[in-house]
Design a protein around this motif. Sequence first.
Motif, PDB file in Angstrom:
ATOM      1  N   CYS A 151       0.838  -1.203   0.000  1.00 17.03           N
ATOM      2  CA  CYS A 151       0.000   0.000   0.000  1.00 17.03           C
ATOM      3  C   CYS A 151       0.874   1.255   0.000  1.00 17.03           C
ATOM      4  O   CYS A 151       0.406   2.323   0.362  1.00 17.03           O
ATOM      5  CB  CYS A 151      -0.937  -0.022   1.201  1.00 17.03           C
ATOM      6  N   GLY A 152       2.156   1.107  -0.355  1.00 17.65           N
ATOM      7  CA  GLY A 152       3.059   2.257  -0.345  1.00 17.65           C
ATOM      8  C   GLY A 152       4.496   1.759  -0.440  1.00 17.65           C
ATOM      9  O   GLY A 152       4.749   0.562  -0.629  1.00 17.65           O
ATOM     10  N   ALA A 153       5.440   2.675  -0.289  1.00 12.58           N
ATOM     11  CA  ALA A 153       6.845   2.359  -0.590  1.00 12.58           C
ATOM     12  C   ALA A 153       7.458   1.322   0.347  1.00 12.58           C
ATOM     13  O   ALA A 153       8.248   0.488  -0.091  1.00 12.58           O
ATOM     14  CB  ALA A 153       7.667   3.642  -0.522  1.00 12.58           C
ATOM     15  N   PHE A 154       7.149   1.385   1.642  1.00 14.34           N
ATOM     16  CA  PHE A 154       7.828   0.464   2.564  1.00 14.34           C
ATOM     17  C   PHE A 154       7.243  -0.939   2.476  1.00 14.34           C
ATOM     18  O   PHE A 154       7.975  -1.930   2.554  1.00 14.34           O
ATOM     19  CB  PHE A 154       7.838   1.015   3.989  1.00 14.34           C
ATOM     20  N   SER A 155       5.934  -1.031   2.280  1.00 12.21           N
ATOM     21  CA  SER A 155       5.355  -2.371   2.101  1.00 12.21           C
ATOM     22  C   SER A 155       5.879  -2.981   0.803  1.00 12.21           C
ATOM     23  O   SER A 155       6.033  -4.196   0.694  1.00 12.21           O
ATOM     24  CB  SER A 155       3.825  -2.320   2.126  1.00 12.21           C
ATOM     25  N   GLU A 156       6.200  -2.133  -0.186  1.00 16.90           N
ATOM     26  CA  GLU A 156       6.758  -2.640  -1.456  1.00 16.90           C
ATOM     27  C   GLU A 156       8.199  -3.129  -1.286  1.00 16.90           C
ATOM     28  O   GLU A 156       8.673  -3.943  -2.071  1.00 16.90           O
ATOM     29  CB  GLU A 156       6.704  -1.547  -2.532  1.00 16.90           C
ATOM     30  N   ARG A 157       8.885  -2.631  -0.263  1.00 17.06           N
ATOM     31  CA  ARG A 157      10.286  -3.039  -0.056  1.00 17.06           C
ATOM     32  C   ARG A 157      10.399  -4.556   0.147  1.00 17.06           C
ATOM     33  O   ARG A 157      11.376  -5.176  -0.237  1.00 17.06           O
ATOM     34  CB  ARG A 157      10.880  -2.279   1.128  1.00 17.06           C
ATOM     35  N   TRP A 158       9.361  -5.149   0.742  1.00 17.56           N
ATOM     36  CA  TRP A 158       9.367  -6.608   0.945  1.00 17.56           C
ATOM     37  C   TRP A 158       9.520  -7.347  -0.387  1.00 17.56           C
ATOM     38  O   TRP A 158      10.134  -8.422  -0.435  1.00 17.56           O
ATOM     39  CB  TRP A 158       8.042  -7.071   1.547  1.00 17.56           C
ATOM     40  N   LEU A 159       8.932  -6.786  -1.445  1.00 17.59           N
ATOM     41  CA  LEU A 159       8.953  -7.462  -2.756  1.00 17.59           C
ATOM     42  C   LEU A 159      10.379  -7.659  -3.216  1.00 17.59           C
ATOM     43  O   LEU A 159      10.788  -8.750  -3.607  1.00 17.59           O
ATOM     44  CB  LEU A 159       8.237  -6.607  -3.818  1.00 17.59           C
ATOM     45  N   GLN A 160      11.104  -6.558  -3.156  1.00 16.03           N
ATOM     46  CA  GLN A 160      12.475  -6.570  -3.666  1.00 16.03           C
ATOM     47  C   GLN A 160      13.355  -7.483  -2.809  1.00 16.03           C
ATOM     48  O   GLN A 160      14.163  -8.251  -3.343  1.00 16.03           O
ATOM     49  CB  GLN A 160      12.957  -5.113  -3.672  1.00 16.03           C
ATOM     50  N   SER A 216      15.144 -10.890  -4.094  1.00 18.89           N
ATOM     51  CA  SER A 216      16.611 -11.031  -3.989  1.00 18.89           C
ATOM     52  C   SER A 216      16.993 -12.337  -3.294  1.00 18.89           C
ATOM     53  O   SER A 216      18.117 -12.814  -3.429  1.00 18.89           O
ATOM     54  CB  SER A 216      17.228  -9.835  -3.261  1.00 18.89           C
ATOM     55  N   LEU A 217      16.060 -12.912  -2.538  1.00 23.49           N
ATOM     56  CA  LEU A 217      16.322 -14.191  -1.869  1.00 23.49           C
ATOM     57  C   LEU A 217      15.852 -15.375  -2.715  1.00 23.49           C
ATOM     58  O   LEU A 217      15.910 -16.521  -2.270  1.00 23.49           O
ATOM     59  CB  LEU A 217      15.615 -14.221  -0.503  1.00 23.49           C
ATOM     60  N   GLY A 218      15.363 -15.083  -3.901  1.00 21.88           N
ATOM     61  CA  GLY A 218      14.939 -16.152  -4.804  1.00 21.88           C
ATOM     62  C   GLY A 218      13.581 -16.735  -4.478  1.00 21.88           C
ATOM     63  O   GLY A 218      13.242 -17.834  -4.930  1.00 21.88           O
ATOM     64  N   LEU A 219      12.777 -16.017  -3.706  1.00 23.40           N
ATOM     65  CA  LEU A 219      11.441 -16.529  -3.375  1.00 23.40           C
ATOM     66  C   LEU A 219      10.474 -16.223  -4.513  1.00 23.40           C
ATOM     67  O   LEU A 219      10.639 -15.243  -5.249  1.00 23.40           O
ATOM     68  CB  LEU A 219      10.926 -15.868  -2.095  1.00 23.40           C
ATOM     69  N   GLU A 220       9.465 -17.060  -4.610  1.00 20.65           N
ATOM     70  CA  GLU A 220       8.364 -16.790  -5.538  1.00 20.65           C
ATOM     71  C   GLU A 220       7.438 -15.822  -4.801  1.00 20.65           C
ATOM     72  O   GLU A 220       7.048 -16.104  -3.656  1.00 20.65           O
ATOM     73  CB  GLU A 220       7.624 -18.105  -5.738  1.00 20.65           C
ATOM     74  N   VAL A 221       7.111 -14.717  -5.450  1.00 20.13           N
ATOM     75  CA  VAL A 221       6.380 -13.673  -4.720  1.00 20.13           C
ATOM     76  C   VAL A 221       5.089 -13.300  -5.434  1.00 20.13           C
ATOM     77  O   VAL A 221       5.109 -12.974  -6.621  1.00 20.13           O
ATOM     78  CB  VAL A 221       7.231 -12.386  -4.604  1.00 20.13           C
ATOM     79  N   ASP A 222       3.983 -13.354  -4.726  1.00 25.63           N
ATOM     80  CA  ASP A 222       2.737 -12.775  -5.219  1.00 25.63           C
ATOM     81  C   ASP A 222       2.488 -11.490  -4.455  1.00 25.63           C
ATOM     82  O   ASP A 222       3.020 -11.292  -3.356  1.00 25.63           O
ATOM     83  CB  ASP A 222       1.556 -13.724  -4.985  1.00 25.63           C
ATOM     84  N   ARG A 223       1.635 -10.671  -5.059  1.00 30.02           N
ATOM     85  CA  ARG A 223       1.409  -9.357  -4.453  1.00 30.02           C
ATOM     86  C   ARG A 223      -0.081  -9.065  -4.379  1.00 30.02           C
ATOM     87  O   ARG A 223      -0.802  -9.306  -5.348  1.00 30.02           O
ATOM     88  CB  ARG A 223       2.091  -8.328  -5.351  1.00 30.02           C
ATOM     89  N   LEU A 224      -0.509  -8.585  -3.243  1.00 30.07           N
ATOM     90  CA  LEU A 224      -1.885  -8.074  -3.111  1.00 30.07           C
ATOM     91  C   LEU A 224      -1.734  -6.576  -2.865  1.00 30.07           C
ATOM     92  O   LEU A 224      -1.241  -6.169  -1.802  1.00 30.07           O
ATOM     93  CB  LEU A 224      -2.598  -8.761  -1.936  1.00 30.07           C
ATOM     94  N   ALA A 225      -2.129  -5.782  -3.855  1.00 26.42           N
ATOM     95  CA  ALA A 225      -1.827  -4.344  -3.782  1.00 26.42           C
ATOM     96  C   ALA A 225      -3.100  -3.518  -3.696  1.00 26.42           C
ATOM     97  O   ALA A 225      -4.123  -3.877  -4.271  1.00 26.42           O
ATOM     98  CB  ALA A 225      -1.045  -3.932  -5.021  1.00 26.42           C
ATOM     99  N   VAL A 226      -3.014  -2.404  -2.970  1.00 29.81           N
ATOM    100  CA  VAL A 226      -4.024  -1.350  -3.088  1.00 29.81           C
ATOM    101  C   VAL A 226      -3.292  -0.078  -3.490  1.00 29.81           C
ATOM    102  O   VAL A 226      -2.059  -0.009  -3.415  1.00 29.81           O
ATOM    103  CB  VAL A 226      -4.803  -1.124  -1.769  1.00 29.81           C
ATOM    104  N   GLU A 227      -4.071   0.916  -3.911  1.00 28.28           N
ATOM    105  CA  GLU A 227      -3.478   2.205  -4.286  1.00 28.28           C
ATOM    106  C   GLU A 227      -2.758   2.815  -3.088  1.00 28.28           C
ATOM    107  O   GLU A 227      -3.179   2.612  -1.933  1.00 28.28           O
ATOM    108  CB  GLU A 227      -4.587   3.183  -4.709  1.00 28.28           C
ATOM    109  N   TRP A 228      -1.730   3.603  -3.363  1.00 34.59           N
ATOM    110  CA  TRP A 228      -1.069   4.364  -2.294  1.00 34.59           C
ATOM    111  C   TRP A 228      -2.136   5.237  -1.598  1.00 34.59           C
ATOM    112  O   TRP A 228      -2.984   5.838  -2.264  1.00 34.59           O
ATOM    113  CB  TRP A 228       0.006   5.276  -2.880  1.00 34.59           C
TER     114      TRP A 228
END
Length: 359
Positions: free
Chosen positions: A85-94, A98-110
């Motif tokens: 829901c913003g920049a810091f929650s998005e940091r988890w994605l990166q 970088s750890l090679g995990l398969e990542v899905d995302r549930l996003a809302v607008e900022w």
Amino acid sequence: MSSSMSNFFIPGPTWVRPEILQEMSRPMIGHRGAEFRELYARIAADLKPLFATAQDTFVVTATGTALMEAALVNCANRRILVTTCGAFSERWLQIAESLGLEVDRLAVEWGEAIDPDDLRDHLASRRVPYDAVTLTHNETSTGVTNDVAALAQAVREESPDTLVLVDAVSSLAGIPLRFDDWGLDVCFASVQKGVALPPGIALVAVSAKALARARKMPYRGTYFDFLNYKKHADEGGVPSTPSIPHFYALAAQLEHILRGEGLEARFARHEQMRETTIARTSTFAKLASDRAHASATVSALAPVRPPEELRAAMKKRGYTLGGGYGKWKETTFRVGHMGDITMESLNAMLDVLVEVARG
Ligand code: PLP
């Protein structure tokens, strides 16, 4: 300026009380000796009520970002869901990528909060469970507080084997958080926000379930291995040489938070700071995020005048305000009202801001 007045209102690092800065200049002690064990025991006892947990807590000499990585390294080796829901929650994605995990995302607008029903529906639609779901209690880039209790409950009910990893970097000690009651598995915060210490250490609560998961991970690295932290914590210490000045300061600050001001009073003061900030800026700025989830520690405001002009004018008057973050940089500024900032300091700053905004 009196020693309890702050002119520094960025959303972390936040203003630190002079007494706490003094704690950091005590003489060094060895981290394997009795004095450190005594200091650590006091801290460990006080971290339980801070996180509202009877489970394990650790102090790590690192910042919040490191604990995001630690949470993933110890708890996930296949796939995770990241709620954003913003920049810091998005940091988890990166970090997860970088750890090679398969990542899905549930996003809302900022500016919006994650809807627990959306999370529930997303988890219900999956055949293969996630190792973990990441939640961000307070999204510092937008000033939004997510309903972690309801989100964690959705995970528990729809996907009981999935661990709940929570970033409480800008909520801990400012916004109520109940690790055990909410059924969280890893929850961490760096200390330069609600806890109001200089940056440099991070606090983490880890559930028995998360430790059991860590035991099954073939590779957890070394520095962030929660099992190693547990082994040393059980003996009254930490795995490697910690930032000892921070430990002195943390012990004193926990004393203040729990038995000086009191947690409930601290939460109430933060709510009052949010209400005052929103009310007193309403003639020249709009709250940029959802009012129903407005954060008690940071407000992102969209002013009529360009935000950088306002901030520069405030700087000339001796006040530092936070800039907009990421894609909100051009349109917003942020007022950090967290930690030990007093209502008196906040109101004194807002008096000047109102005057400056009139032009
Ligand atoms: N998560 C949130 C919500 C934050 O606000 C921040 C920093 O502002 C971080 C993570 C990163 O923390 P650190 O800078 O301590 O690594």
